[in-house]
Design an enzyme around this catalytic site. Sequence first.
Site, short mmCIF file in Angstrom:
data_model
loop_
_atom_site.label_atom_id
_atom_site.label_comp_id
_atom_site.label_asym_id
_atom_site.label_seq_id
_atom_site.Cartn_x
_atom_site.Cartn_y
_atom_site.Cartn_z
N GLU A 57 -4.19 2.70 -7.79
CA GLU A 57 -5.37 2.74 -6.94
C GLU A 57 -5.64 4.14 -6.40
OE1 GLU A 57 -6.80 0.92 -2.60
OE2 GLU A 57 -4.88 0.34 -3.49
N GLU A 60 2.73 -4.44 -6.48
CA GLU A 60 1.72 -3.38 -6.52
C GLU A 60 2.05 -2.21 -5.60
OE1 GLU A 60 -2.97 -2.97 -5.26
OE2 GLU A 60 -2.31 -4.75 -6.35
N HIS A 82 0.84 -1.19 0.00
CA HIS A 82 0.00 0.00 0.00
C HIS A 82 0.87 1.25 0.00
CE1 HIS A 82 -2.76 -3.14 1.38
NE2 HIS A 82 -3.69 -2.42 0.79
N HIS A 123 -8.77 -1.59 -10.45
CA HIS A 123 -8.70 -1.96 -9.04
C HIS A 123 -10.09 -1.92 -8.42
CE1 HIS A 123 -7.76 -1.45 -4.74
NE2 HIS A 123 -6.60 -2.01 -5.02
#
Length: 410
Positions: free
Chosen positions: A260, A234, A210, A310
Amino acid sequence: MKLAGLETFVVAPPAPGWGGRYWIFTKLTTEDGIVGYGEVYASAVAPDVQVAVVRDVFERHMLGESPESIEKMFRRAYSSGFTQRPDPTVMGAFSGLEIACWDILGKARGRPVWALLGGKMNDRVRAYTYLYPLPHHDLTEFWFSPDQAAEAAVARVEEGYTAVKFDPAGPYTMRGGHQPAMSDISMSVAFCKAIREAVGDRADLLFGTHGQFNTAGAIRLGQALEPYSPLWYEEPIPPDNLLEFKAVADAVRIPIATGERMTTKAEFATVLRTGGAKILQPALGRAGGIWEMKKLAAIAEVFNAEMAPHLYAGPVEWAANIHLGASISNLLMCESIETKFHDDLIGGTIRVENGYITPPEAPGLGIDFNEDLARAHPYTGNELHLQMQEDPCNYQGGNTFAGGAPPIED
């Protein structure tokens, strides 16, 4: 045909809450009574504040306008207040409204949205899923158990999925990028090893983060994962320094995926120009809507980049993802979340079957949005859709990260 009315729904999914603490849906109505639904994916302000932004964007830029005027309304919202730059809150509001416009346009013409975007390029859309606990798994232990993750991966592969995502490396904090703890690297390697051994070559591994690492830390972790050949790495660094993605991409032999938290083609184009990522993951309820991301797909083609929309939201954004994915040639796959609540909110109109999604043939988004169910589950809390912790990375005692799933009590 002009836009005349707006209603919003702030919905709290029941436990365990996969998809976030709440979802914000929009309902637009035209003067002649055609209804369209959309979804806002923006989480920087409280939901009632976001709803106020949605209404302001609608009344200021869209009320009385034809839903066909997507380009004009986008430029109004994008330029509002002398900005002309990516703004996730305003563009999130616009995105949810824009998706609803496409739903209206499809219904007015009796055609699915993908047919209005150039037609169906893909007869089916490859789906991937995040690894969630199986019914017999402990909800606390699961996020730190490579063996349970591997068991969940096998279950998903047996259902037909050909790609599974997981993100064992925590934490994600407000402090910006940090060096991972060695325990985070070890756990990440253990997850990749266990899942790869369990599924073999039947599925791609999608390693998520993240944006919690700095550039050097992302490189250290990424290089440790290379032996397990993930399809993507990611969002390894925060999205506030788009130029640094290239340094990670150059040093790690795993394709970089990101998007995202990015908004509009402007931010994505920066990453494409530098070679920082070849897999783009827009959240259509934040990134500018369907038309803006259709443009992005065309730009990405020039760079041999792929699109992988996403999803950590509700099923209306998912429906928009599927229509976009059906219409583009450089689609990689779309994220999916399978819960009964997701399914019930759209009347079971779109589903994953044997790892793929068949784009709907019904007009508009092709969904039957259940307003009664939405109203029966209002969000009454005061937390955001997702929240970042304030405590720094724990280099002695290890870190905990419950897969991005907020705790929800029955």
